[in-house]
Motif scaffolding. Sequence first.
Motif, PDB file in Angstrom:
ATOM      1  N   LEU A 123       0.812  -1.228   0.000  1.00  0.00           N
ATOM      2  CA  LEU A 123       0.000   0.000   0.000  1.00  0.00           C
ATOM      3  C   LEU A 123       0.839   1.269   0.000  1.00  0.00           C
ATOM      4  O   LEU A 123       0.416   2.292  -0.543  1.00  0.00           O
ATOM      5  CB  LEU A 123      -0.925   0.023   1.222  1.00  0.00           C
ATOM      6  CG  LEU A 123      -2.106  -0.950   1.165  1.00  0.00           C
ATOM      7  CD1 LEU A 123      -2.824  -0.974   2.509  1.00  0.00           C
ATOM      8  CD2 LEU A 123      -3.069  -0.550   0.046  1.00  0.00           C
ATOM      9  N   THR A 124       2.010   1.212   0.615  1.00  0.00           N
ATOM     10  CA  THR A 124       2.822   2.432   0.705  1.00  0.00           C
ATOM     11  C   THR A 124       4.029   2.403  -0.232  1.00  0.00           C
ATOM     12  O   THR A 124       4.922   3.234  -0.123  1.00  0.00           O
ATOM     13  CB  THR A 124       3.328   2.634   2.153  1.00  0.00           C
ATOM     14  OG1 THR A 124       3.994   1.437   2.566  1.00  0.00           O
ATOM     15  CG2 THR A 124       2.175   2.923   3.095  1.00  0.00           C
ATOM     16  N   PRO A 158       4.698   3.586  -7.040  1.00  0.00           N
ATOM     17  CA  PRO A 158       3.797   3.087  -8.090  1.00  0.00           C
ATOM     18  C   PRO A 158       4.555   2.672  -9.348  1.00  0.00           C
ATOM     19  O   PRO A 158       4.343   3.218 -10.419  1.00  0.00           O
ATOM     20  CB  PRO A 158       2.883   4.287  -8.347  1.00  0.00           C
ATOM     21  CG  PRO A 158       3.745   5.478  -8.053  1.00  0.00           C
ATOM     22  CD  PRO A 158       4.682   5.057  -6.947  1.00  0.00           C
ATOM     23  N   SER A 198      15.489   2.215 -13.975  1.00  0.00           N
ATOM     24  CA  SER A 198      14.057   2.498 -13.976  1.00  0.00           C
ATOM     25  C   SER A 198      13.746   3.854 -14.587  1.00  0.00           C
ATOM     26  O   SER A 198      14.466   4.830 -14.391  1.00  0.00           O
ATOM     27  CB  SER A 198      13.519   2.467 -12.537  1.00  0.00           C
ATOM     28  OG  SER A 198      12.143   2.810 -12.531  1.00  0.00           O
ATOM     29  N   LEU A 199      12.683   3.891 -15.330  1.00  0.00           N
ATOM     30  CA  LEU A 199      12.096   5.150 -15.808  1.00  0.00           C
ATOM     31  C   LEU A 199      10.672   5.312 -15.263  1.00  0.00           C
ATOM     32  O   LEU A 199       9.899   6.118 -15.773  1.00  0.00           O
ATOM     33  CB  LEU A 199      12.096   5.178 -17.341  1.00  0.00           C
ATOM     34  CG  LEU A 199      13.471   5.233 -18.014  1.00  0.00           C
ATOM     35  CD1 LEU A 199      13.383   4.821 -19.480  1.00  0.00           C
ATOM     36  CD2 LEU A 199      14.059   6.645 -17.903  1.00  0.00           C
ATOM     37  N   GLY A 200      10.338   4.518 -14.251  1.00  0.00           N
ATOM     38  CA  GLY A 200       8.996   4.618 -13.670  1.00  0.00           C
ATOM     39  C   GLY A 200       7.984   3.663 -14.272  1.00  0.00           C
ATOM     40  O   GLY A 200       6.773   3.878 -14.161  1.00  0.00           O
ATOM     41  N   PHE A 222       2.830  -0.437 -12.881  1.00  0.00           N
ATOM     42  CA  PHE A 222       1.694   0.037 -12.089  1.00  0.00           C
ATOM     43  C   PHE A 222       0.829   0.991 -12.905  1.00  0.00           C
ATOM     44  O   PHE A 222       0.370   2.034 -12.432  1.00  0.00           O
ATOM     45  CB  PHE A 222       2.127   0.649 -10.758  1.00  0.00           C
ATOM     46  CG  PHE A 222       1.153   0.307  -9.655  1.00  0.00           C
ATOM     47  CD1 PHE A 222       0.953  -1.006  -9.292  1.00  0.00           C
ATOM     48  CD2 PHE A 222       0.402   1.291  -9.021  1.00  0.00           C
ATOM     49  CE1 PHE A 222       0.018  -1.343  -8.307  1.00  0.00           C
ATOM     50  CE2 PHE A 222      -0.529   0.969  -8.027  1.00  0.00           C
ATOM     51  CZ  PHE A 222      -0.715  -0.350  -7.673  1.00  0.00           C
ATOM     52  N   PRO A 247      -2.591   2.127 -15.019  1.00  0.00           N
ATOM     53  CA  PRO A 247      -3.995   2.051 -14.596  1.00  0.00           C
ATOM     54  C   PRO A 247      -4.742   0.856 -15.197  1.00  0.00           C
ATOM     55  O   PRO A 247      -4.499   0.471 -16.338  1.00  0.00           O
ATOM     56  CB  PRO A 247      -4.604   3.356 -15.140  1.00  0.00           C
ATOM     57  CG  PRO A 247      -3.482   4.206 -15.591  1.00  0.00           C
ATOM     58  CD  PRO A 247      -2.294   3.342 -15.805  1.00  0.00           C
ATOM     59  N   LEU A 294      -8.258   0.417 -16.166  1.00  0.00           N
ATOM     60  CA  LEU A 294      -9.388   1.327 -16.356  1.00  0.00           C
ATOM     61  C   LEU A 294     -10.699   0.580 -16.599  1.00  0.00           C
ATOM     62  O   LEU A 294     -10.742  -0.349 -17.426  1.00  0.00           O
ATOM     63  CB  LEU A 294      -9.114   2.238 -17.558  1.00  0.00           C
ATOM     64  CG  LEU A 294      -7.868   3.113 -17.459  1.00  0.00           C
ATOM     65  CD1 LEU A 294      -7.548   3.757 -18.811  1.00  0.00           C
ATOM     66  CD2 LEU A 294      -8.053   4.191 -16.392  1.00  0.00           C
TER      67      LEU A 294
END
Lengths: 408, 408
Positions: A54-55, A58, A77-79, A82, A84, A86
């Motif tokens: 949870l913490t 993302p 990493s580029l993020g 995680f 969406p 939808l």
Amino acid sequence: MVNSTGSTLSHLECTACRRTFDADVLHRLCEECGKVLYPRYDLANVRLRPSDLLTREPSMWRYREVLPIRDAEHIVSLGEGFTPLLAAPRLSERLGIADVRIKDEGQNPTGSFKARGMSAAVSRARELGAKSVAAPSAGNAGGALAAYAARAGLAAGVVMPEDCPRINQVEAVVSGADTWLVEGLIDDAGRLVRTTSEARGWFDVSTLKEPYRVEGKKTLGYELAEQLGWELPDVVIYPTGGGTGLVGMWKAFAEMTELGWIGEQRPRMVVVQAEGCAPIVRAHDQGERHAPRWEDATTDASGLRVPVAVGDYLILDAVRDSGGTAVSVSEDEMREATRELAASEGVYPAPEGVATFAALRRLRDTGAVTDTDRVVLFNTGAGQKYPDFVPATPEVVPADSPAWKTGL
Amino acid sequence: MVNSTGSTLSHLECTACRRTFDADVLHRLCEECGKVLYPRYDLANVRLRPSDLLTREPSMWRYREVLPIRDAEHIVSLGEGFTPLLAAPRLSERLGIADVRIKDEGQNPTGSFKARGMSAAVSRARELGAKSVAAPSAGNAGGALAAYAARAGLAAGVVMPEDCPRINQVEAVVSGADTWLVEGLIDDAGRLVRTTSEARGWFDVSTLKEPYRVEGKKTLGYELAEQLGWELPDVVIYPTGGGTGLVGMWKAFAEMTELGWIGEQRPRMVVVQAEGCAPIVRAHDQGERHAPRWEDATTDASGLRVPVAVGDYLILDAVRDSGGTAVSVSEDEMREATRELAASEGVYPAPEGVATFAALRRLRDTGAVTDTDRVVLFNTGAGQKYPDFVPATPEVVPADSPAWKTGL
């Protein structure tokens, strides 16, 4: 060795002959039988619990205990991940299906799901000492590899079919990869990467021909479970070129069951291919476990123009074991579905991604998907990377036209 | 009225004459003086604390108490915001600057930062009863508006310069917006949207000409603070067309100080424009508070080809109050910087985004940015949407060439 990630990686295992290998040196395919190697983890010692997530950040690295990188400093990493999940209420209603959702992988770095596999493979290749990496690509993988290699400070080589989408060519070059085009398909490109690897000192990260791209892709399965409250959907529809995401999810489901995070229930895994290149569909229909090369492959969904998949048996096993199926869709169905999906739900899909929606319509018609099913479609990339797939040219209206006043 | 979001929206206030208006009916500009309206909040009653954010969804709607939507059912979302703030260690080292980071807005839905403003504006327009929305666009805004209107189930109109990037034209049409091209620039397109709005029943969401796009953009400021542990950087470099993101961040900083989430320290806000269209830079250099129209605007950074900004005084006030500056960069600098940024850090930037890096180099040279500064660059979109900006064509090598064996 530093283990700042808490990774529980223990060894590599051949998915065919079950021989095991040391995970801390670079491997590609099984040195005994030439089949796909999977990383295995000491899952009994994973301390992570779902509530701990949870913490967490993302990105796909929230699952680092079940990913192969030992030193957090080595994560490239580029993020990614995680993305969406939808809701697609209009599609659900129109097709009469309880719940249709779209996993929007177009929101990854470089605009496609390829970011996941490349983040994992480039991270691990660097951790194990590789200085340069290379891969063939039918489309988005080349751009992703170039970006992650750049971020890692590694040299990169990309070989692509000369008629692959121009944006994929441009992104690979601009991101600094040595990039070449060949007449032929991705398997031709793959052969030339192998030919060239020794002279250039490349570590070849062709999908499923090294053990770590699948680990990035498997995070699709972890995310699906987490985003659905640790319950899997009834049906997963996946556009299948090399099929790494599908087999990666299947691997993730098994790991999560062993971890006690989910039960034994599995989605029906559905392979979607293009009518012009459907080796897995043909093999599935014929009851085979391997899929011979599809000759004269042709589809504008470039990521589906993959005539042969090294992981064919892994894909076909997952489809059968799950009670799923394999379907192909036409170019016209994909083109029409693109506008419908974009204008109904606001998600402009890649051609490969929209193939899942076209397939869902067929499966609903045949009864393979029913009104009570909860379905997840994978949009594997941003439609914006394919402006020629459904071309559109707005009308030019002169600024002094009286039509503006009357509402055009 | 339902208030399931906990929004503390209280009223609208004119940024010039300070007159206030009811926030729960549709407004555009101040009906007294024609200037920009800002939503104001009852910040004393915000119950949200920074620590509560740790478990919230990774989108801009994590800040819903300070956003204008009252009913969560009305939020029109594709997962926008909470984009990665990426370290740029190679650029930092090369330029001799303590800490350079890139806020990668290309990972938003539709591949640009425009998603934020459109998510907020379309959500609020729908909440207040609008049936259709329209806007002029120099590039990415049109695609974003089309996508969010589609998701909301509203009709959309987009008017764009005929030479705006083709991908932006295609994405607007495919996403179902009625789209027209005009000879001229974005202000010409904006005039035609106004002309047509009455006949078509459009609610015109031209940036800063309605009060809510800025609220989406201000989440850039909230995220910056949250991602940096509630400390702002020393310098923010922002590519400025309409400037909504810059003034939005400035607004967010004031709100966060009032909330007690941050102190009084502010970054130096730096406007970047293209040499071929630099109205804000010219006005800043001349000490003006308003920026007259830039005639014969020309730049391939389509989002910077904005000859006049309705929020000019808000932009210039923020730059001056912060001790910042305004600089313009050349087309060549942007093109060269694109390859450098992509190949150094793995982020393939939009032309507008890379302008910030080109500007940083200049500012370092002049001493306006020093070695101890912590700097954030805003990459406002995915470079993949601009394949013609830095064109690249890989070499075609015949499959039977002996060069493959010798390493090309």
